[in-house]
Scaffold this active site. Structure first.
Site, short mmCIF file in Angstrom:
data_model
loop_
_atom_site.label_atom_id
_atom_site.label_comp_id
_atom_site.label_asym_id
_atom_site.label_seq_id
_atom_site.Cartn_x
_atom_site.Cartn_y
_atom_site.Cartn_z
N GLU A 95 -34.07 -29.81 29.88
CA GLU A 95 -35.42 -29.36 30.25
C GLU A 95 -36.38 -30.10 29.33
O GLU A 95 -36.52 -29.74 28.17
CB GLU A 95 -35.55 -27.85 30.08
CG GLU A 95 -34.64 -27.03 30.98
CD GLU A 95 -35.05 -27.07 32.44
OE1 GLU A 95 -36.17 -27.53 32.75
OE2 GLU A 95 -34.25 -26.64 33.29
N CYS B 238 -44.70 -27.03 28.40
CA CYS B 238 -44.26 -28.18 29.19
C CYS B 238 -44.91 -28.14 30.57
O CYS B 238 -45.07 -29.16 31.22
CB CYS B 238 -42.75 -28.18 29.32
SG CYS B 238 -42.12 -26.63 29.95
N GLU C 118 -48.04 -35.98 26.83
CA GLU C 118 -48.39 -34.55 26.82
C GLU C 118 -49.41 -34.25 25.72
O GLU C 118 -49.21 -34.63 24.57
CB GLU C 118 -47.15 -33.73 26.48
CG GLU C 118 -46.19 -33.52 27.60
CD GLU C 118 -44.99 -32.71 27.12
OE1 GLU C 118 -44.30 -33.14 26.19
OE2 GLU C 118 -44.73 -31.65 27.71
P1 NAP Z 1 -38.41 -31.63 20.19
O1 NAP Z 1 -39.04 -32.31 19.04
O2 NAP Z 1 -37.71 -32.46 21.19
O3 NAP Z 1 -37.43 -30.54 19.58
C1 NAP Z 1 -36.70 -29.65 20.40
C2 NAP Z 1 -35.48 -29.18 19.64
O4 NAP Z 1 -34.61 -30.29 19.42
C3 NAP Z 1 -35.79 -28.60 18.26
O5 NAP Z 1 -34.89 -27.56 18.00
C4 NAP Z 1 -35.53 -29.80 17.36
O6 NAP Z 1 -35.26 -29.48 16.02
C5 NAP Z 1 -34.31 -30.41 18.03
N1 NAP Z 1 -34.08 -31.81 17.69
C6 NAP Z 1 -34.97 -32.76 17.37
N2 NAP Z 1 -34.34 -33.92 17.12
C7 NAP Z 1 -33.02 -33.70 17.29
C8 NAP Z 1 -31.86 -34.51 17.19
N3 NAP Z 1 -31.92 -35.80 16.87
N4 NAP Z 1 -30.68 -33.96 17.44
C9 NAP Z 1 -30.60 -32.65 17.78
N5 NAP Z 1 -31.65 -31.83 17.89
C10 NAP Z 1 -32.86 -32.35 17.66
O7 NAP Z 1 -39.47 -30.76 21.00
P2 NAP Z 1 -40.50 -29.69 20.45
O8 NAP Z 1 -41.62 -30.40 19.81
O9 NAP Z 1 -39.79 -28.63 19.67
O10 NAP Z 1 -40.97 -29.02 21.82
C11 NAP Z 1 -41.94 -29.57 22.62
C12 NAP Z 1 -41.32 -30.37 23.76
O11 NAP Z 1 -40.46 -29.52 24.51
C13 NAP Z 1 -42.37 -30.85 24.75
O12 NAP Z 1 -42.08 -32.16 25.14
C14 NAP Z 1 -42.23 -29.88 25.91
O13 NAP Z 1 -42.67 -30.39 27.14
C15 NAP Z 1 -40.75 -29.65 25.89
N6 NAP Z 1 -40.43 -28.40 26.60
C16 NAP Z 1 -39.85 -28.50 27.82
C17 NAP Z 1 -39.57 -27.34 28.54
C18 NAP Z 1 -38.93 -27.42 29.89
O14 NAP Z 1 -38.45 -26.39 30.36
N7 NAP Z 1 -38.89 -28.57 30.56
C19 NAP Z 1 -39.88 -26.09 27.99
C20 NAP Z 1 -40.48 -26.04 26.75
C21 NAP Z 1 -40.74 -27.21 26.04
P3 NAP Z 1 -36.23 -30.13 14.86
O15 NAP Z 1 -37.59 -29.61 15.15
O16 NAP Z 1 -35.64 -29.69 13.58
O17 NAP Z 1 -36.22 -31.61 14.99
#
Ligand code: NAP
Length: 487
Positions: A259, A293, A390
């Site tokens: 997602e 998102c 975004e």
């Molecule tokens: P993110 O930076 O991709 O992080 C998401 C999760 O992944 C966090 O727990 C993060 O932990 C972890 N993560 C980051 N790098 C990683 C790696 N190399 N290996 C394993 N895990 C890793 O996203 P975010 O800033 O938290 O959330 C915002 C994003 O989520 C936006 O792009 C939004 O559109 C998307 N989103 C999508 C949906 C959907 O249903 N499509 C719903 C909600 C949000 P760390 O923070 O410690 O790096």
């Protein structure tokens, strides 16, 4: 930095949940959880090492066989008790969520209810996992189709919906009979820890749900994905991180659900009911302070109604009260951190440099806390970075269009395809747009589409698979087909 420690925060477990035990991380390492509305530390939680995470996977693997054998009705009842407990404790959980994430209390209450609904939905699905029996076309054998849990899962969630994004994965995993390791985002681990404790109290057996909080996501997750015992990855987060995890999952051909990010167009035609369109824009833009998102990222408004729509939208945005989410009457909380706020400002500055006009807002508010005001921009050029990236903040960029073809082409000019919104009274046009827009979800005269009862997910680089609806549980099941020969 000051430290606030309200009662609800001190009541939440702050250690790792592994094999049913709350445990310290290696060398009792901890990391701080911040209140984004003050910049102060709420508490410290365990900061897991890669070895801790591997112990959590060991626990999930050890519990898998007996959990898969658990009667579906019992799995269902655990989820139902979890649903009831979330609603019983909705107010205190909402406060916890607001403290760590920033959104206003009313929105946090909404998210707790939304998370609870995933548990209820999947409690209903747990007892409806079916199979098939058929006669082979040549009549010489019979086919049996069975579904079984995919096995130990790794679940990774973002900070923007700290409880619902977890419940959307944990619910179907429990229903399907999978064990799991979940890694919440480091900014907002408390809602997940509280949910895990509630599910424990609801009767979830030891080792089924293991929670690993860490500041070292990459180091902790990669070994789990390279371990062949992990059979499933369900990730919600950015497309950039999703891409890395897909690569890491390739080696063991792990089942993946992704997602990922969105770039939602919000299209208002000249025949739209403008009252509803403005209301829908407020919901699609301002839900979760724009940190969703599904947030309307590009507002395309027909030129003949653009000035009236913009005037009404600007008036509504100007009236919103910004402040600490825990305070009465606040409608817009802080952004999650300084990096998030700086990104919003950079995108606004870029749009203005390319000719956009600021109707309201447009500059950060003074601290403490990462506040950004509701902002409306008009005349946003299609090459502005915010049309391709975004915003994740309370900024509504309005662009005008003349023809249906032109707006469909503009809406589809993105590698993302999570959700779109269309306001029109013309049924033929609504159906044409349903087919022409490259999107996983579409709201017609509707500013919010998320519900546990429908398949949530995107096309293109917004993701793979669906969460919720009848298909949500399929992501956690695999099929065995048996061919029974007849003598
Ligand atoms: P993110 O930076 O991709 O992080 C998401 C999760 O992944 C966090 O727990 C993060 O932990 C972890 N993560 C980051 N790098 C990683 C790696 N190399 N290996 C394993 N895990 C890793 O996203 P975010 O800033 O938290 O959330 C915002 C994003 O989520 C936006 O792009 C939004 O559109 C998307 N989103 C999508 C949906 C959907 O249903 N499509 C719903 C909600 C949000 P760390 O923070 O410690 O790096």
């Amino acid at each position: 930095m000051t430290t606030t420690n309200p009662d609800i925060v001190s009541a939440v477990p702050t250690r790792l949940l592994i094999g049913g035990q709350w445990r310290d991380a290696t060398e009792t390492a901890t990391m701080p959880v911040e209140d984004p509305s003050t910049g102060s530390t709420l508490c410290d939680v365990a900061d897991a090492s890669p070895a801790d995470a591997m112990t959590a996977l060991d626990a999930a693997v050890a519990a898998q066989e007996s959990w898969a054998a658990h009667p579906p009705r019992q799995r269902s009842e655990i989820l139902y008790r979890g649903y009831r407990a979330l609603l019983d404790r909705q107010d205190e959980l909402a406060r916890l969520m607001t403290l760590e994430m920033g959104k206003p209390l009313a929105e946090s209450k909404g998210e707790v209810a939304y998370a609870a609904e995933f548990l209820r939905w999947f409690s209903e699905e747990a007892v409806r996992i079916d199979g098939g029996y058929a006669t082979a076309p040549d009549g010489k054998s019979r086919f049996l189709v069975m579904r079984r849990p995919v096995g130990p899962c790794l679940l990774i969630t973002p900070w923007n919906f700290p409880m619902a994004m977890g419940a959307r994965k944990i619910g179907p995993a429990i229903a399907a009979g999978c064990t799991m390791v979940i890694k919440p985002a480091p900014q907002t681990p408390l809602s997940m820890l509280a949910l895990a404790e509630i599910l424990q109290e609801a009767g979830l057996p030891d080792g089924v749900l293991n929670v690993v909080t860490t500041s070292r996501a990459g180091e902790v997750v990669e070994p789990l994905l390279r371990d062949p015992r992990t059979r499933k990855l369900s990730f919600t987060g950015s497309t950039a991180v999703g891409r890395i995890l897909l690569e890491q999952s390739a080696q063991n051909v792990i089942r993946t659900s992704m997602e990922l990010g969105g770039n939602a167009p919000f299209i208002v035609f000249d025949d739209a009911d403008l009252d509803r369109a403005v209301e829908g824009a407020m919901q699609a833009k301002m839900r979760n302070i724009g940190e969703a998102c599904t947030a309307a990222n590009r507002l395309y408004v027909h030129a003949s109604v653009a000035s009236e729509f913009t005037a009404r939208l600007t008036a509504r945005m100007s009236e919103l009260r910004v402040g600490r989410g825990v305070d009465d009457g606040v409608q817009v909380g802080p952004l999650i951190d300084e990096a998030g706020r700086s990104k919003v400002q950079r995108l606004v500055d870029d749009a203005v440099a390319r000719g956009a006009k600021v109707e309201v807002g447009g500059a950060p508010l003074p601290g403490p806390g990462y506040f950004y005001p509701p902002t409306v921009l008009t005349g946003v050029a299609t090459d502005a970075e915010m049309h391709h990236n975004e915003i994740f903040g309370p900024v509504a960029p309005v662009t005008t269009f003349e023809t249906e073809d032109e707006v469909v082409t503009a809406a589809n000019a993105t590698p993302f395809g999570l959700v779109s919104y269309v306001y029109t009274r013309d049924l033929d046009r609504a159906l044409r747009l349903s087919e022409a827009l490259e999107t996983g979800m579409l709201g017609i005269n509707q500013g919010i589409v998320s519900t546990p009862a429908a398949p949530f997910g995107g096309v293109k680089q917004s993701g793979l698979g669906r969460e919720g609806g009848r298909v949500g549980i399929e992501e956690f099941l695999e099929i065995t087909y048996v061919n029974i020969g007849l003598g």
